[in-house]
Design a protein around this motif. Structure first.
Motif, PDB file in Angstrom:
ATOM      1  N   PRO A   5       0.812  -1.232   0.000  1.00  0.00           N
ATOM      2  CA  PRO A   5       0.000   0.000   0.000  1.00  0.00           C
ATOM      3  C   PRO A   5       0.840   1.274   0.000  1.00  0.00           C
ATOM      4  CG  PRO A   5      -0.781  -1.550   1.663  1.00  0.00           C
ATOM      5  CD  PRO A   5       0.544  -2.067   1.182  1.00  0.00           C
ATOM      6  N   GLU A   6       1.983   1.232   0.671  1.00  0.00           N
ATOM      7  CA  GLU A   6       2.848   2.416   0.724  1.00  0.00           C
ATOM      8  C   GLU A   6       3.461   2.678  -0.652  1.00  0.00           C
ATOM      9  OE1 GLU A   6       3.196  -0.085   3.248  1.00  0.00           O
ATOM     10  OE2 GLU A   6       1.721   1.085   4.355  1.00  0.00           O
ATOM     11  N   ALA A 213      -5.794   0.158   3.240  1.00  0.00           N
ATOM     12  CA  ALA A 213      -4.542   0.874   3.526  1.00  0.00           C
ATOM     13  C   ALA A 213      -4.183   1.825   2.382  1.00  0.00           C
ATOM     14  CB  ALA A 213      -3.414  -0.120   3.781  1.00  0.00           C
ATOM     15  N   ILE A 214      -4.440   1.415   1.144  1.00  0.00           N
ATOM     16  CA  ILE A 214      -4.197   2.320   0.006  1.00  0.00           C
ATOM     17  C   ILE A 214      -5.126   3.530   0.115  1.00  0.00           C
ATOM     18  CG2 ILE A 214      -4.378   2.582  -2.512  1.00  0.00           C
ATOM     19  CD1 ILE A 214      -3.525  -0.403  -2.719  1.00  0.00           C
ATOM     20  N   PHE A 234      -3.067   5.011   7.792  1.00  0.00           N
ATOM     21  CA  PHE A 234      -3.639   3.708   8.149  1.00  0.00           C
ATOM     22  C   PHE A 234      -3.217   3.247   9.548  1.00  0.00           C
ATOM     23  CE2 PHE A 234      -4.408  -0.935   7.747  1.00  0.00           C
ATOM     24  CZ  PHE A 234      -5.763  -0.872   7.444  1.00  0.00           C
ATOM     25  N   GLN A 235      -2.139   3.850  10.109  1.00  0.00           N
ATOM     26  CA  GLN A 235      -1.734   3.510  11.481  1.00  0.00           C
ATOM     27  C   GLN A 235      -2.894   3.703  12.472  1.00  0.00           C
ATOM     28  OE1 GLN A 235      -0.442   5.798   9.591  1.00  0.00           O
ATOM     29  NE2 GLN A 235      -0.338   7.778  10.596  1.00  0.00           N
ATOM     30  N   TYR A 241      -0.939  -4.705  14.835  1.00  0.00           N
ATOM     31  CA  TYR A 241       0.469  -4.297  14.640  1.00  0.00           C
ATOM     32  C   TYR A 241       0.807  -3.106  15.552  1.00  0.00           C
ATOM     33  CZ  TYR A 241       4.830  -2.908  12.473  1.00  0.00           C
ATOM     34  OH  TYR A 241       6.142  -2.584  12.263  1.00  0.00           O
ATOM     35  N   GLY A 242       1.887  -3.245  16.333  1.00  0.00           N
ATOM     36  CA  GLY A 242       2.306  -2.175  17.244  1.00  0.00           C
ATOM     37  C   GLY A 242       1.466  -2.063  18.509  1.00  0.00           C
ATOM     38  N   ARG A 243       0.547  -3.031  18.748  1.00  0.00           N
ATOM     39  CA  ARG A 243      -0.366  -2.925  19.896  1.00  0.00           C
ATOM     40  C   ARG A 243      -0.158  -4.039  20.930  1.00  0.00           C
ATOM     41  NH1 ARG A 243      -5.610  -3.199  19.616  1.00  0.00           N
ATOM     42  NH2 ARG A 243      -5.737  -1.717  21.341  1.00  0.00           N
ATOM     43  N   GLU A 244       1.031  -4.669  20.926  1.00  0.00           N
ATOM     44  CA  GLU A 244       1.317  -5.726  21.905  1.00  0.00           C
ATOM     45  C   GLU A 244       1.029  -5.229  23.333  1.00  0.00           C
ATOM     46  OE1 GLU A 244       5.336  -7.140  21.724  1.00  0.00           O
ATOM     47  OE2 GLU A 244       5.112  -8.357  23.513  1.00  0.00           O
ATOM     48  N   GLY A 245       0.312  -6.054  24.106  1.00  0.00           N
ATOM     49  CA  GLY A 245       0.013  -5.712  25.494  1.00  0.00           C
ATOM     50  C   GLY A 245      -1.246  -4.869  25.660  1.00  0.00           C
ATOM     51  N   GLU A 246      -1.759  -4.353  24.537  1.00  0.00           N
ATOM     52  CA  GLU A 246      -2.987  -3.561  24.611  1.00  0.00           C
ATOM     53  C   GLU A 246      -4.196  -4.479  24.430  1.00  0.00           C
ATOM     54  OE1 GLU A 246      -2.914   0.047  22.191  1.00  0.00           O
ATOM     55  OE2 GLU A 246      -0.717   0.050  22.315  1.00  0.00           O
ATOM     56  N   PRO A 247      -5.387  -4.026  24.833  1.00  0.00           N
ATOM     57  CA  PRO A 247      -6.563  -4.902  24.707  1.00  0.00           C
ATOM     58  C   PRO A 247      -7.004  -5.103  23.262  1.00  0.00           C
ATOM     59  CG  PRO A 247      -7.195  -2.770  25.636  1.00  0.00           C
ATOM     60  CD  PRO A 247      -5.698  -2.765  25.519  1.00  0.00           C
TER      61      PRO A 247
END
Ligand code: ZN
Length: 274
Positions: A5-6, A213-214, A234-235, A241-247
């Motif tokens: 997409p990027e 994402a596009i 899109f973040q 992705y990038g949300r380890e430990g979050e609900p």
């Protein structure tokens, strides 16, 4: 590394500024980004060439000229932009490839850590190159059957298999994590154990997420910039992705993280992806 997409966003942003333009003076600050081509040959071939088309294959931007294609594989810190004004000292410092386009405009590949690569391919080399890469997941004729035949009978984790460019083009760590979450599939499940239902869901989710994402112009986690210099968005829509430990946004369970599958960070919900 920017994923499908990027790079698609960059290509769409640049196309109107590049197609039909003739390249003037070309400079290259470092040789270490070149693969299979010398500085001398690259500069000679680009200078005076007209750009006929700007396309994408997998995670790479492709500038098509009469006699060759320039392939840009942007690294994690790479960006490809057309500047319509003089570069600032900071922009010039990390500009690896500069190609003048006339009218005061310049195509610039900038790469702070020079993790990206540039290739120059003639027609024969291009055929070899593109044949070694798997199908494009957003092509109209990319069917579930084609997806399944690409997965083969692999015992490797499904996440690893969908990120393997020989099986499927353009999917990297971000979108593999996201697609497997949305499809409810454990990323460590061996590819050959996926059910027909898993195949249908994963095929659909890969396509849906890449298209979404596009539409958001890609994911800017750190360095990625569009062809306009702006960030993607899109973040804001990432589920895992990038949300380890979050609900988990679906069931509230704490999201797990592991490096055991492919050495990259895999984040998943052990309840939703069972
Ligand atoms: Zn969950």
């Amino acid at each position: 590394m920017p994923e499908l997409p990027e790079v698609e966003t960059i290509v769409r942003d640049l196309r109107p500024f590049l197609v039909g333009r003739r390249i003037g003076r070309v400079t290259l600050s470092h040789d270490d980004v070149l693969r299979g081509v010398t500085r001398r040959r690259l500069v000679r071939r680009l200078t005076g060439s007209t750009i006929l088309a700007v396309t994408r294959r997998a995670k790479h931007a492709v500038l098509e000229m009469e006699k060759a294609r320039l392939i840009v594989q942007p690294g994690m810190t790479g960006s490809l932009m057309v500047h319509r004004r003089a570069l600032t000292p900071d922009e010039a410092k990390y500009a690896v490839l500069r190609a003048e386009l006339g009218r005061g405009q310049e195509l610039v590949y900038r790469d702070v850590r020079r993790l990206g690569t540039l290739l120059l391919l003639d027609a024969k080399a291009w055929t070899r190159y593109t044949r070694a890469i798997g199908p494009e997941p957003l092509d109209d004729d990319f069917t579930v059957e084609q997806f399944v035949s690409g997965l083969g009978r692999s015992r490797q984790a499904i996440k690893k298999v969908i990120m393997d460019q020989r099986h499927l083009a353009g999917v990297g760590n971000i979108y593999a994590n996201e697609a497997l979450f949305s499809a409810g599939i454990d990323p460590s499940k061996p590819a050959l154990l996926l059910t027909p239902e898993d195949h249908i869901k994963l095929h659909a989710e890969i396509r849906r997420i890449l298209n979404a994402a596009i539409a958001s112009n890609g994911t800017t986690f750190r360095d990625y910039r569009r062809g306009t210099g702006d960030t993607g968005s899109f973040q804001l829509e990432l589920q895992v992705y990038g949300r380890e430990g979050e609900p988990c946004r679906v069931c509230g369970t704490r999201l797990s993280g592991t490096h055991a599958i492919d050495g990259r960070t895999t984040v998943f919900c052990h309840r939703c992806q069972h």
